[in-house]
Design an enzyme around this catalytic site. Structure first.
Site, PDB file in Angstrom:
ATOM      1  N   ALA A 243       7.343  -1.776  -1.539  1.00 48.06           N
ATOM      2  CA  ALA A 243       6.806  -0.423  -1.718  1.00 48.06           C
ATOM      3  C   ALA A 243       7.769   0.389  -2.576  1.00 48.06           C
ATOM      4  CB  ALA A 243       6.567   0.238  -0.371  1.00 48.06           C
ATOM      5  N   ARG A 244       8.835   0.918  -1.954  1.00 48.54           N
ATOM      6  CA  ARG A 244       9.674   1.875  -2.693  1.00 48.54           C
ATOM      7  C   ARG A 244      10.322   1.293  -3.942  1.00 48.54           C
ATOM      8  NH1 ARG A 244      13.386   3.196   1.934  1.00 48.54           N
ATOM      9  NH2 ARG A 244      12.701   1.081   2.431  1.00 48.54           N
TER      10      ARG A 244
ATOM     11  N   PRO B 139       0.852  -1.205   0.000  1.00 50.80           N
ATOM     12  CA  PRO B 139       0.000   0.000   0.000  1.00 50.80           C
ATOM     13  C   PRO B 139       0.879   1.242   0.000  1.00 50.80           C
ATOM     14  CG  PRO B 139       0.020  -1.039   2.172  1.00 50.80           C
ATOM     15  CD  PRO B 139       0.747  -1.959   1.259  1.00 50.80           C
ATOM     16  N   MET B 140       0.564   2.188  -0.853  1.00 55.82           N
ATOM     17  CA  MET B 140       1.311   3.449  -0.870  1.00 55.82           C
ATOM     18  C   MET B 140       0.360   4.591  -1.209  1.00 55.82           C
ATOM     19  SD  MET B 140       4.939   2.797  -2.754  1.00 55.82           S
ATOM     20  CE  MET B 140       4.452   1.485  -3.856  1.00 55.82           C
TER      21      MET B 140
ATOM     22  N   CYS C 271       1.188   2.741  10.112  1.00 54.35           N
ATOM     23  CA  CYS C 271       1.518   4.104   9.688  1.00 54.35           C
ATOM     24  C   CYS C 271       1.914   4.959  10.896  1.00 54.35           C
ATOM     25  CB  CYS C 271       0.340   4.747   8.965  1.00 54.35           C
ATOM     26  SG  CYS C 271       0.739   6.395   8.391  1.00 54.35           S
TER      27      CYS C 271
ATOM     28  N   GLY D  93       9.757  -4.126   3.851  1.00 50.59           N
ATOM     29  CA  GLY D  93      10.773  -3.208   4.377  1.00 50.59           C
ATOM     30  C   GLY D  93      12.130  -3.385   3.718  1.00 50.59           C
ATOM     31  N   GLY D  94      12.202  -4.209   2.691  1.00 55.65           N
ATOM     32  CA  GLY D  94      13.515  -4.554   2.125  1.00 55.65           C
ATOM     33  C   GLY D  94      13.954  -3.725   0.931  1.00 55.65           C
TER      34      GLY D  94
HETATM   35  C1  FNR Z   1       4.137   3.994   2.190  1.00 59.85           C
HETATM   36  N1  FNR Z   1       3.792   3.071   3.163  1.00 59.85           N
HETATM   37  C2  FNR Z   1       2.457   2.839   3.452  1.00 59.85           C
HETATM   38  N2  FNR Z   1       2.108   1.817   4.290  1.00 59.85           N
HETATM   39  C3  FNR Z   1       0.812   1.509   4.501  1.00 59.85           C
HETATM   40  O1  FNR Z   1       0.513   0.565   5.235  1.00 59.85           O
HETATM   41  N3  FNR Z   1      -0.172   2.276   3.917  1.00 59.85           N
HETATM   42  C4  FNR Z   1       0.119   3.317   3.089  1.00 59.85           C
HETATM   43  O2  FNR Z   1      -0.802   3.953   2.552  1.00 59.85           O
HETATM   44  C5  FNR Z   1       1.466   3.634   2.865  1.00 59.85           C
HETATM   45  N4  FNR Z   1       1.829   4.701   2.054  1.00 59.85           N
HETATM   46  C6  FNR Z   1       3.137   4.823   1.638  1.00 59.85           C
HETATM   47  C7  FNR Z   1       3.447   5.755   0.645  1.00 59.85           C
HETATM   48  C8  FNR Z   1       4.737   5.817   0.146  1.00 59.85           C
HETATM   49  C9  FNR Z   1       5.055   6.787  -0.964  1.00 59.85           C
HETATM   50  C10 FNR Z   1       5.734   4.982   0.681  1.00 59.85           C
HETATM   51  C11 FNR Z   1       7.153   5.027   0.157  1.00 59.85           C
HETATM   52  C12 FNR Z   1       5.438   4.093   1.694  1.00 59.85           C
HETATM   53  C13 FNR Z   1       4.808   2.169   3.736  1.00 59.85           C
HETATM   54  C14 FNR Z   1       5.097   1.026   2.770  1.00 59.85           C
HETATM   55  O3  FNR Z   1       3.940   0.257   2.501  1.00 59.85           O
HETATM   56  C15 FNR Z   1       6.177   0.104   3.328  1.00 59.85           C
HETATM   57  O4  FNR Z   1       5.765  -0.451   4.540  1.00 59.85           O
HETATM   58  C16 FNR Z   1       7.513   0.819   3.552  1.00 59.85           C
HETATM   59  O5  FNR Z   1       7.817   1.696   2.506  1.00 59.85           O
HETATM   60  C17 FNR Z   1       8.649  -0.222   3.664  1.00 59.85           C
HETATM   61  O6  FNR Z   1       8.703  -1.060   2.543  1.00 59.85           O
HETATM   62  P1  FNR Z   1       9.786  -0.880   1.368  1.00 59.85           P
HETATM   63  O7  FNR Z   1       9.645   0.520   0.830  1.00 59.85           O
HETATM   64  O8  FNR Z   1      11.133  -1.063   1.981  1.00 59.85           O
HETATM   65  O9  FNR Z   1       9.469  -1.920   0.344  1.00 59.85           O
END
Ligand code: FNR
Length: 451
Positions: free
Chosen positions: A236-237, A12-13, A111, A210-211
């Site tokens: 995510a990222r 989710p982002m 969050c 988170g990776g």
């Molecule tokens: C997020 N993340 C996030 N998590 C969630 O539970 N709901 C959300 O709406 C969001 N929104 C969001 C927006 C953006 C732009 C980012 C970069 C991240 C957190 C995301 O889902 C994830 O948990 C973290 O980014 C860690 O994972 P990665 O990035 O290491 O794969």
């Protein structure tokens, strides 16, 4: 019923996880895609509509016509709607609304943003496990689709496992764990050991998250999976930057990814601002290049598309949609908006002597970025050598009204808006009308004159 074993998942982002990006992730090989977090009470303001032109299901905010959630058949069995909530009953109401349109419901318990914590949502639920459990139980007991949640870790593996065991007792089908504590930020190392400890000790699939910092190519996903001992991985990222990370054949150049993304954005009439945001996050430092700077100037979908040689594609699609009857995004008529009685009460308390006023509401969905009332007014003022208007906004409780001053005259809309920006646009509409720059018919067409 979807399974959570061995899945590659788009996390989710907020703003990134809208329909075009979800479809792109699926095209590249993701098995499941999460929506951006949608806040329960905002969702409850929306109404479900079948969009026959785009072949989508749209949940349209009844206060301003914006699209809260758009989905389509392609993702029906793969899309997980993530909810931001602190309340079991509200969460259930939303879940019931969308139950037949999505594959599963996820509750955001990770969050760390102030907005979430203040509202008792996100990580606040990790500090209130009884409430978290009651939300999950309510959903599990009343829905026909799977329920999951996404958490962060605590500082120790034991405390994290204790919470997870409690949440698992609700009957959820899987749990995503972002391997950072509530105070850790993306640059901190991810605690794969804690995710692994939990995965080894619970009976339901754990989805590792988170990776991204260490995931530069598709193969790295499996390293992360191995390190965390999880059955599925959520990105995510890494996906935000280059969604083709999901391709087992390897990464595609970002220009190809942007093109693929833009086609979907056009096909599904995504808003220019959301499209621009997503492309910005793919370009990142490339925004500093001449082409990047040209991109930043863009305001319409067609202008963005033109940079990637898709200008014609966009133009054709948009004119096809227009012929079929689509006008920008959802056309909302004032009759469909929230009854204005609450707003009128507030309005009556305000003196409006000496001010030209009309009851005009600003419906964002009925304008594109180029024909916004303020843009039109400022352009006209510039061309005709007038000083730009000034805006003075009043706020009463959670409602706003702007008095616009132009050429010594004052204009306002007696329709109180939900934010300052909309109030300014509403006042600009009134001014445009009185300057003869828009007609009553035009105003009616965009559905702006209130009875
Ligand atoms: C997020 N993340 C996030 N998590 C969630 O539970 N709901 C959300 O709406 C969001 N929104 C969001 C927006 C953006 C732009 C980012 C970069 C991240 C957190 C995301 O889902 C994830 O948990 C973290 O980014 C860690 O994972 P990665 O990035 O290491 O794969």
């Amino acid at each position: 019923m979807i399974s959570y074993e061995n899945k590659l998942i788009l996390a989710p982002m907020v703003r990134v996880g809208t329909l075009p990006m979800r479809l792109l992730a699926l095209k590249y090989g993701a098995d499941l895609v999460y929506t951006e977090e949608l806040i329960d009470w905002k969702f409850l303001r929306s109404k479900r509509r079948n969009n026959d032109i785009l072949k989508t299901v749209d949940y349209v905010d009844q206060t301003d016509g914006t699209i809260v959630f758009r989905t389509c058949d392609t993702e029906k069995d793969k899309v997980v709607l993530q909810l931001g909530t602190c309340d079991a009953e509200r969460a259930l109401k939303v879940a019931k609304l969308v139950e037949n349109d999505v594959a599963a419901i996820d509750i955001n318990m990770g969050c760390p943003k102030e907005f979430s914590i203040k509202g008792g949502m996100g990580v606040a639920l990790m500090a209130n496990p009884e409430r978290a459990l009651s939300i999950l139980k309510t959903l599990v007991n009343n829905l026909s689709i799977p329920v999951t949640c996404k958490i962060r870790i605590f500082e120790t593996q034991e405390n994290t496992l204790k919470l997870v065991e409690l949440l698992v007792s609700s009957g959820i089908k899987a749990i995503s764990i972002h391997g950072r504590t509530r105070d850790e930020r993306p640059q901190h190392a991810v605690h794969t050991d804690i995710i692994r400890y939990v995965a080894e000790n619970v009976s339901i699939p754990v989805i590792a998250n988170g990776g991204s910092k260490e995931i530069e190519k598709h193969g790295d996903i499996y390293k992360f999976k191995e390190l965390t001992g999880c059955t599925s991985v959520m990105l995510a990222r890494a996906a935000e930057w280059n969604c083709s990370i999901f391709r087992k054949e390897g990464l595609l150049p970002i220009d190809t990814v942007i093109k693929d993304y833009l086609k979907l954005a056009v096909d599904y009439d995504n808003s220019p601002s959301n499209t621009k945001y997503c492309v910005q996050n793919i370009l990142r430092e490339l925004q500093e290049t001449p082409r990047g700077k040209q991109f930043l100037e863009c305001q319409t979908l067609e202008q963005i598309c033109a940079i990637w040689d898709l200008g014609e594609y966009c133009q054709e699609k948009q004119s096809q949609y227009q012929k079929m009857g689509i006008q920008g995004r959802w056309q909302v008529t004032p009759d469909e908006l929230e009854p204005p009685h609450k707003k009128s009460k507030v309005m009556d308390q305000i003196e409006v002597e000496g001010i030209t006023q009309m009851k005009v509401c600003f419906i964002r969905a009925n304008f594109n970025d180029l024909n916004l009332p303020k843009v039109r007014l400022h352009e006209w003022a510039g061309k005709n050598g007038h000083k730009l208007p000034t805006y003075d906004t009043q706020q009463v409780e959670k409602l706003f009204r702007t008095i616009l001053t132009f050429n010594g005259k004052k204009y306002t809309s007696s329709f109180w808006e939900k934010n300052k920006k909309f109030a300014e646009q509403g006042a600009a509409l009134v001014c445009l009308f009185h300057l003869g720059l828009t007609t009553e018919d035009e105003l009616k067409k965009v559905g702006s004159i209130m009875k």
